[in-house]
Design a protein around this motif. Structure first.
Motif, PDB file in Angstrom:
ATOM      1  N   ILE A 177       0.838  -1.203   0.000  1.00  0.00           N
ATOM      2  CA  ILE A 177       0.000   0.000   0.000  1.00  0.00           C
ATOM      3  C   ILE A 177       0.874   1.254   0.000  1.00  0.00           C
ATOM      4  N   SER A 178       1.976   1.220   0.754  1.00  0.00           N
ATOM      5  CA  SER A 178       2.894   2.377   0.775  1.00  0.00           C
ATOM      6  C   SER A 178       3.424   2.685  -0.619  1.00  0.00           C
ATOM      7  N   ALA A 214      -4.223  -1.052  -4.898  1.00  0.00           N
ATOM      8  CA  ALA A 214      -3.268  -1.575  -3.908  1.00  0.00           C
ATOM      9  C   ALA A 214      -4.001  -2.260  -2.764  1.00  0.00           C
ATOM     10  N   LEU A 215      -5.155  -1.711  -2.396  1.00  0.00           N
ATOM     11  CA  LEU A 215      -5.915  -2.324  -1.299  1.00  0.00           C
ATOM     12  C   LEU A 215      -6.400  -3.710  -1.721  1.00  0.00           C
ATOM     13  N   ILE A 216      -6.936  -3.794  -2.938  1.00  0.00           N
ATOM     14  CA  ILE A 216      -7.421  -5.084  -3.424  1.00  0.00           C
ATOM     15  C   ILE A 216      -6.257  -6.062  -3.582  1.00  0.00           C
ATOM     16  N   GLY A 217      -5.162  -5.562  -4.178  1.00  0.00           N
ATOM     17  CA  GLY A 217      -4.002  -6.422  -4.368  1.00  0.00           C
ATOM     18  C   GLY A 217      -3.464  -6.946  -3.054  1.00  0.00           C
ATOM     19  N   SER A 218      -3.321  -6.058  -2.079  1.00  0.00           N
ATOM     20  CA  SER A 218      -2.754  -6.509  -0.805  1.00  0.00           C
ATOM     21  C   SER A 218      -3.724  -7.427  -0.080  1.00  0.00           C
ATOM     22  N   ALA A 219      -5.018  -7.205  -0.260  1.00  0.00           N
ATOM     23  CA  ALA A 219      -6.000  -8.104   0.361  1.00  0.00           C
ATOM     24  C   ALA A 219      -5.854  -9.507  -0.235  1.00  0.00           C
ATOM     25  N   ALA A 220      -5.720  -9.568  -1.553  1.00  0.00           N
ATOM     26  CA  ALA A 220      -5.604 -10.879  -2.200  1.00  0.00           C
ATOM     27  C   ALA A 220      -4.336 -11.594  -1.755  1.00  0.00           C
ATOM     28  N   ARG A 279      -6.332  -9.166 -14.350  1.00  0.00           N
ATOM     29  CA  ARG A 279      -7.237  -8.480 -15.271  1.00  0.00           C
ATOM     30  C   ARG A 279      -7.720  -7.156 -14.688  1.00  0.00           C
ATOM     31  N   GLY A 280      -7.995  -7.158 -13.377  1.00  0.00           N
ATOM     32  CA  GLY A 280      -8.598  -5.984 -12.770  1.00  0.00           C
ATOM     33  C   GLY A 280      -7.582  -4.887 -12.520  1.00  0.00           C
ATOM     34  N   GLY A 281      -7.873  -3.690 -12.947  1.00  0.00           N
ATOM     35  CA  GLY A 281      -7.089  -2.526 -12.569  1.00  0.00           C
ATOM     36  C   GLY A 281      -5.718  -2.484 -13.205  1.00  0.00           C
ATOM     37  N   PRO A 282      -5.005  -1.389 -13.019  1.00  0.00           N
ATOM     38  CA  PRO A 282      -3.650  -1.268 -13.554  1.00  0.00           C
ATOM     39  C   PRO A 282      -2.726  -2.208 -12.819  1.00  0.00           C
ATOM     40  N   ARG A 283      -1.581  -2.445 -13.447  1.00  0.00           N
ATOM     41  CA  ARG A 283      -0.669  -3.406 -12.833  1.00  0.00           C
ATOM     42  C   ARG A 283      -0.055  -2.831 -11.576  1.00  0.00           C
ATOM     43  N   THR A 284      -0.240  -3.542 -10.495  1.00  0.00           N
ATOM     44  CA  THR A 284       0.420  -3.147  -9.265  1.00  0.00           C
ATOM     45  C   THR A 284       1.418  -4.228  -8.939  1.00  0.00           C
ATOM     46  N   SER A 285       2.033  -4.105  -7.803  1.00  0.00           N
ATOM     47  CA  SER A 285       2.979  -5.141  -7.407  1.00  0.00           C
ATOM     48  C   SER A 285       2.231  -6.419  -7.030  1.00  0.00           C
ATOM     49  N   ALA A 286       0.904  -6.417  -7.259  1.00  0.00           N
ATOM     50  CA  ALA A 286       0.108  -7.571  -6.853  1.00  0.00           C
ATOM     51  C   ALA A 286       0.348  -8.776  -7.727  1.00  0.00           C
TER      52      ALA A 286
END
Lengths: 294, 297
Positions: A177-178, A214-220, A279-286
Motif C-alpha cells: 500500500i505504501s 493496492a488495497l485489493i491487491g494486498s488483500a488478495a 485483469r482488474g485494474g492497472p498493474r500493481t505489485s500484486a
C-alpha cells in the motif's frame, strides 16, 4: 548472449532445451498432483487405472470418501477460510494506517519504526510462532495468577494463528500500500480541499479510490499467504487444524487421492484469484506472491 | 511532530491526534507481536527450572547445544545445505532470468516471466505432495526409470539430501528469479554489444559486465532464499523424512513434543542468530542497505 547479437545454432538449441527442462521442472509436480486426483486407485501412484471422480464425489459408504464428503477436510478448509478472512482484514487495515503514517508524517523514531516494520520478514516463521506462543502463555499465566482469569484465546488455537500470521503479513500489506501511496499526487487533495471538501470527503472520494488497486491487491496477497501459511501456523495451532496443517498430517500418514482432489481445488482457486488480479485494474505489485513460506 | 501536508486543518490538535491514532496500531503490532515475544523468548532461553515454578538464570540450554554433538551437527548441516540450496537456486534461476530479460522479446518475454511465477501461487504443501508422488519408490519417476530399463527395481528417490535440495530449490526459485529479472532488466544491452564488438568472450562479458551490474539483485535473491531455506520446515520434513535432520525440526520437537520450552527457545535464538549473521555478511559483502534489499525483493 543477447538477442541482438549473433548466436550460434548450438547456443539457440541449448537455450531452448534449458527453458523446456526448466518448465518441466516447474510444472511436473503440479501436473502430477492434478492427474492423480482422477486415478481410479486408492493410492496416488502409477499405473493409471482409469478415470474416476470418486475422489471428489465418492460417498463414505463406498469405501472411498471423496472430498465433498470428507467432513474433516471440508472443516479444515472452512477453518482456513475464517483465519484468512481475519488476517486479511487486520493486515489491510493496519497496512493502510501504516502507509499513511510512514508516507505523510514526520516524527521522532520514524527511521527506527520503518526498520522495525521490515523485521518480521527476516524472522523465520517457526520462530515467529514460538515467540508469540511463549509470550501469550506467559500472559495467560500472569492473568491466571493475578486475577484468576482463564483466557482461552491466549492458548494455542485459531486466535493465536490469526495473530501469528498477521504479525508478518502486515509488513507485506504495508509495503504494497505504501508503494502506491508514495506515487500519489498531493495536489489532487489540495485542490479538493481548496474547493471546500472536508477531509473525510477527500479521503473517501479521492485518496481511497486512488489506493483501491493496492488495497485489493494486498488483500488478495494477504488472503493467499494466510491460506498457505504453514510454519507459523504449525506452532500456534490448537485442536482446529487449518487446511495446510491437516494436509501435512495426512501426508505423513500416507497419501490418499483425496489430498490430490483438495490440492486441485486449491490450484484452481489460486489460479482464479491470480487471473482476476491480473485483469482488474492497472498493474500493481500484486502480480506476484510474497515470501509465502516464511 | 509536524504534518508534512501544508493544508489548512480544522484545529491545531488534529494532526497530533491523527498521528497518535495512526501510530497506535503500528506500535501495538510491533511491540506486542514482535518485540515482546522475542524478549520473552530470550528470557526463556536464559533460564533453567530448578524446582516447579522456580527458575534461575542459566546458560544451560546453550551449553547443552554445544555439548550434544547431535544438536550442533544438525545446526551446521542445516546451514551448509541451505547455502548449497541457495547456490543451486542461483545457478538454475540465472539462465532463466537472462532468457526472460535479454533473449526473449516482447510478449514471449512477459509470458515466460508470468509462467515462471504460476507455481508459486500454489501452496507449498501441494507442491510437496507433487514431489512425493513423483519421487517415492512407488512413484512416477522410479516407475519411469524401470520402464526405460535404466534400473531393475524402482529406486527410492525420497529421503536423500539431494531430494531435500531439489525441494528447496523448487520452493525458492521465485525469490531468486524476481530480483534477478529486475536487476538484469536495467542492464543496457549496448554495453554487452560493445564488449562483444571489442572481442570479449561470453565468459568475460559475464564476469566484467553482467555480474557486477546484477550484484544487487543477486545479493537480494540469495539473502531471501537462504533465509527461507534455513527457516523451512515442511519441505525438508516431508521430502527428507526421518533423515532430514533440519534445525527447525529440533525446535518443533523441543517446543511441541517434549514441551522443553527453554531448550526450544535457545535453539530458536541460535537459528535467528545464524540467519541474521548471514544476512549481515551478505549485505556487507555487497555494500547494500537492509532496507533497500527488502524493498527490492
Amino acid at each position: 548472449m543477447i538477442a541482438s547479437l549473433p548466436r550460434p545454432a548450438w547456443l539457440r538449441a541449448a537455450t531452448a532445451l534449458y527453458v523446456a527442462a526448466f518448465l518441466v521442472f516447474l510444472f511436473a509436480p503440479l501436473l502430477i498432483v492434478a492427474v492423480f486426483a482422477f486415478n481410479n486407485a486408492s493410492y496416488p501412484a502409477p499405473p493409471w487405472r482409469g478415470f474416476t471422480l470418486d475422489w471428489f464425489l465418492g460417498s463414505p459408504t463406498s469405501g472411498r470418501a471423496g472430498l465433498f464428503h470428507d467432513t474433516q477436510l471440508l472443516g479444515s478448509l472452512w477453518t482456513s477460510l475464517i483465519v484468512a478472512i481475519w488476517v486479511t482484514l487486520l493486515s489491510v487495515t493496519v497496512g493502510t494506517a501504516n502507509s499513511f503514517l510512514m508516507e505523510r508524517y514526520r516524527f521522532r523514531g520514524k527511521q527506527l519504526l520503518s526498520i522495525l516494520m521490515l523485521i518480521p520478514l527476516v524472522i523465520p516463521g517457526v520462530i515467529l510462532g514460538i515467540s508469540i506462543l511463549s509470550l501469550s502463555s506467559r500472559v495467560a499465566e500472569l492473568l491466571d495468577d493475578l486475577l484468576g482469569l482463564d483466557l482461552d484465546f491466549l492458548r494455542p488455537g485459531l486466535p493465536l494463528v490469526v495473530v501469528g500470521q498477521f504479525s508478518y503479513i502486515a509488513t507485506i500489506a504495508t509495503l504494497m500500500i505504501s508503494a502506491r501511496l508514495k506515487r500519489f499526487d498531493l495536489t489532487l487533495e489540495e485542490a479538493a480541499l481548496n474547493l471546500g471538501a472536508s477531509h473525510a470527503a477527500v479521503l473517501r472520494t479521492i485518496t481511497l479510490p486512488y489506493l483501491r488497486p493496492a488495497l485489493i491487491g494486498s488483500a488478495a496477497i494477504s488472503f493467499l499467504m494466510s491460506f498457505e501459511n504453514f510454519n507459523t501456523t504449525l506452532m500456534l495451532v490448537g485442536s482446529d487444524a487449518p487446511l495446510t496443517v491437516m494436509m501435512y498430517g495426512r501426508m505423513r500418514e500416507g497419501a490418499s487421492p483425496v489430498l490430490n482432489a483438495v490440492s486441485l481445488f486449491l490450484m484452481l482457486a489460486s489460479a482464479l484469484l491470480a487471473l482476476s488480479l491480473m485483469r482488474g485494474g492497472p498493474r500493481t505489485s500484486a502480480g506476484r506472491p510474497g515470501p509465502a513460506s516464511t | 511532530m509536524a504534518n508534512t501536508l501544508a493544508l489548512p486543518l480544522p484545529r491545531a490538535w488534529t494532526p497530533r491526534l491523527i498521528l497518535t491514532l495512526l501510530l497506535a496500531p503500528a506500535l501495538l503490532w510491533l511491540v506486542a507481536l514482535i518485540v515482546l515475544p522475542h524478549m520473552q523468548l530470550a528470557l526463556l532461553s536464559f533460564r533453567e527450572r530448578v524446582a516447579p515454578h522456580e527458575y534461575e538464570p542459566s546458560l544451560g540450554q546453550y551449553q547443552t547445544f554445544f555439548a550434544e554433538p547431535l544438536y550442533w551437527q544438525v545446526f551446521v548441516r542445516t546451514a551448509v545445505l541451505s547455502v548449497t540450496a541457495t547456490a543451486l537456486t542461483l545457478l538454475v534461476a540465472f539462465p532463466i532470468a537472462w532468457v526472460i530479460t535479454k533473449v526473449a522479446r516482447g510478449r514471449a518475454s512477459s509470458l515466460l516471466f508470468a509462467i515462471c511465477l504460476i507455481p508459486f501461487w500454489v501452496s507449498e504443501t501441494v507442491r510437496a505432495l507433487g514431489w512425493l508422488i513423483l519421487l517415492r519408490e512407488s512413484g512416477v519417476l522410479p516407475a519411469l526409470l524401470v520402464k526405460l530399463g535404466l534400473t531393475a527395481m524402482p529406486p527410492e528417490l525420497l529421503y536423500h539430501d539431494a531430494t531435500i535440495l531439489t525441494g528447496l530449490v523448487y520452493t525458492s526459485l521465485l525469490f531468486m528469479v524476481v530480483p534477478l529479472v529486475s536487476s538484469l532488466e536495467s542492464l543496457d544491452n549496448s554495453l554487452v554489444e560493445a564488449a562483444y564488438d571489442l572481442g570479449a568472450s561470453g565468459l568475460a562479458i559475464l564476469r566484467h559486465i553482467v555480474i557486477p551490474h546484477a550484484a544487487p539483485g543477486i545479493t537480494a535473491g540469495c539473502i531471501v532464499v537462504f533465509m527461507l531455506c534455513l527457516g523451512n520446515y515442511l519441505t525438508p520434513n516431508l521430502l527428507g523424512g526421518k533423515n532430514s535432520q533440519w534445525f527447525t525440526e529440533l525446535i518443533y520437537t523441543q517446543f511441541i513434543v517434549r514441551f522443553n520450552w527453554e531448550q526450544g527457545a535457545a535453539f530458536g535464538f541460535l537459528l535467528l542468530g545464524l540467519s541474521t549473521a548471514i544476512v549481515a555478511l551478505g549485505l556487507r559483502m555487497s555494500g547494500q542497505r537492509f532496507v533497500d534489499v527488502m524493498r527490492r525483493s
